[in-house]
Write a protein that holds these residues in place. Structure first.
Motif, mmCIF file in Angstrom:
data_model
loop_
_atom_site.group_PDB
_atom_site.id
_atom_site.type_symbol
_atom_site.label_atom_id
_atom_site.label_comp_id
_atom_site.label_asym_id
_atom_site.label_seq_id
_atom_site.Cartn_x
_atom_site.Cartn_y
_atom_site.Cartn_z
ATOM 1 N N GLU A 68 -109.555 -38.039 -30.758
ATOM 2 C CA GLU A 68 -108.711 -39.234 -30.790
ATOM 3 C C GLU A 68 -108.198 -39.517 -32.201
ATOM 4 O O GLU A 68 -107.010 -39.818 -32.397
ATOM 5 C CB GLU A 68 -109.512 -40.441 -30.294
ATOM 6 N N ILE A 82 -109.939 -47.139 -32.834
ATOM 7 C CA ILE A 82 -110.872 -46.083 -32.425
ATOM 8 C C ILE A 82 -112.146 -46.143 -33.260
ATOM 9 O O ILE A 82 -113.258 -46.026 -32.731
ATOM 10 C CB ILE A 82 -110.206 -44.699 -32.570
ATOM 11 N N SER A 211 -114.010 -46.406 -24.445
ATOM 12 C CA SER A 211 -114.534 -45.379 -25.331
ATOM 13 C C SER A 211 -115.663 -44.608 -24.664
ATOM 14 O O SER A 211 -115.742 -43.381 -24.746
ATOM 15 C CB SER A 211 -115.032 -46.028 -26.628
#
Length: 419
Positions: A68, A82, A211
């Motif tokens: 990512e 992230i 996530s």
């Protein structure tokens, strides 16, 4: 393509790794000679069990979050989102891991005897959260991560030689080996040296859940992989005793350190392959092919060195008390070559192109087969044979992995070239 940035990254990584290996060359024989079979076995037995807590804490983020970050690089808002949701998720999972492991050690008699060693080993879980290696890797700043790690390790090296004097000091040895990454991580968090920390972005519950969902296939893959790595050491300890763990771990530790040389190539190329797989598929395949030649050639040379040199190398490095690790190493030496190719066909080919489920399924099959074979072969193994039988099983499983990944990778490469 291997551009100037990647080439300098690889060269710098190997320069730093050279310093790490100088320290490993000193600590590995020092610990095997000082702790001897019982102490060295206890340290690695505890580490194999704690690995399950470490696995839960990492939850596959070293692959999913790295990918990512690599894709989002250049978009500061996306990188910050992230980074913080992954950090929060890892912190929560670390707390759960410590609680579950503490309860397990209290319940299992074999583990309760080694409770202090197990407790100190849990510092590795803390280190996994404090030092965000996945972030450095995604940003292609592994040189910086390696330098921080080397600095922390060098700081602890003197204390290791000073304080560890006998097998009774195994707990101190465990603590001093976990501290370098904690020190390096604390230094980076407080100074942001070399790589600025992303600006704070409060993770929401949906962010964290997203996530975890994204990392779930990688977690299953890692869990399956643990069934033929840490599970091997754990089962050897349960059925054959701590001394057999010492023999197996003496060979396995050296093997792991040597595989790290090839692992650097993987760490350096994986983010770039992941990026190219989205933007230029033929270029990604070309980079994979170069990685295959480099890693395969290095793996072959290292395998031959270990295969031929094990009978005199292992007694020299480990001492008389662990000399029985030599035949274990001879059986395990081909794993260097097989592991190098497994990286190419699996992690560097299947994952960047989205074949996560196949990757996970193969690891699950391999892990289940490994555990089943060990459960059949280890009980009742003659003294001195448990570690050798474990090595034979691991070699068989690794051979299966390479063939299974190669079979699917051929199709992936063909489709990418035609894109």
């Amino acid at each position: 393509m291997i551009d100037r940035r990647m080439a300098s990254n690889i060269v710098a990584l190997y320069a730093v790794k050279g310093m790490q290996y100088l320290m490993s060359f000193a600590t590995y024989p020092f610990l095997t000679h000082t702790l001897q079979a019982q102490g060295f076995g206890a340290m690695n037995y505890a580490a194999s069990v704690i690995q399950y807590g470490l696995l839960l804490t990492d939850f596959g983020f070293d692959l999913s979050a790295t990918r990512e970050i690599a894709v989002a690089r250049g978009n500061d808002a996306a990188v910050a989102r992230i980074f913080w949701r992954t950090t929060l998720a890892k912190t929560m999972l670390a707390l759960i891991s410590v609680v579950l492991l503490t309860l397990s050690v209290a319940v299992v008699p074999q583990w309760r005897v080694l409770a202090p060693v197990f407790a100190f080993s849990m510092l590795n879980i803390v280190a996994s959260v404090v030092f965000p290696l996945w972030f450095f890797q995604g940003m292609e700043e592994l040189r910086l991560a390696s330098l921080l790690g080397v600095a922390g390790r060098a700081l602890m090296l003197g204390f290791l030689f000073w304080l560890v004097r006998s097998p009774a000091d195994v707990g101190i040895a465990v603590v001093l080996q976990a501290m370098p990454l904690i020190i390096a991580g604390a230094f980076w968090w407080t100074t942001q040296w070399g790589l600025p920390r992303p600006p704070w972005r409060k993770p929401t519950r949906p962010d964290v859940l997203a996530s975890l969902r994204m990392s779930w296939p990688f977690f299953l893959s890692a869990l399956s992989g643990t069934l033929y790595t840490s599970a091997t050491t754990t089962l050897v300890g349960m059925y054959c005793g701590v001394q057999e763990v010492g023999y197996f771990s003496a060979a396995n530790k050296l093997l792991y350190n040597i595989q790290g040389l090839i692992g650097l190539l993987v760490q350096a190329t994986y983010p770039r392959i992941s990026q190219l797989a989205q933007q230029n598929k033929p270029a990604a395949v070309a980079l994979i092919r170069k990685a295959m030649y480099l890693q395969g050639g290095a793996g072959l040379v290292l395998t031959l060195i270990l295969l031929i040199g094990a009978p005199w190398m292992m007694p020299l490095l480990t001492g008389h008390d662990l000399a029985a690790s030599a035949p274990v190493m001879r059986w395990m030496s081909p794993i260097i070559l097989l592991g190098a190719l497994s990286y190419v066909f699996g992690m560097q080919s299947l994952l960047p192109f989205g074949h996560d489920r196949y990757f996970s399924r193969i690891l699950m099959i391999a892990g289940a087969g490994n555990v089943l074979a060990l459960l059949v072969l280890l009980p009742g193994a003659p003294t001195g044979e448990g570690a050798i039988r474990a090595a034979q099983v691991v070699l068989t499983v690794e051979s299966f992995l390479v063939l299974a990944y190669w079979w699917r990778a051929r199709t992936v490469w063909a489709e990418a070239r035609a894109a």
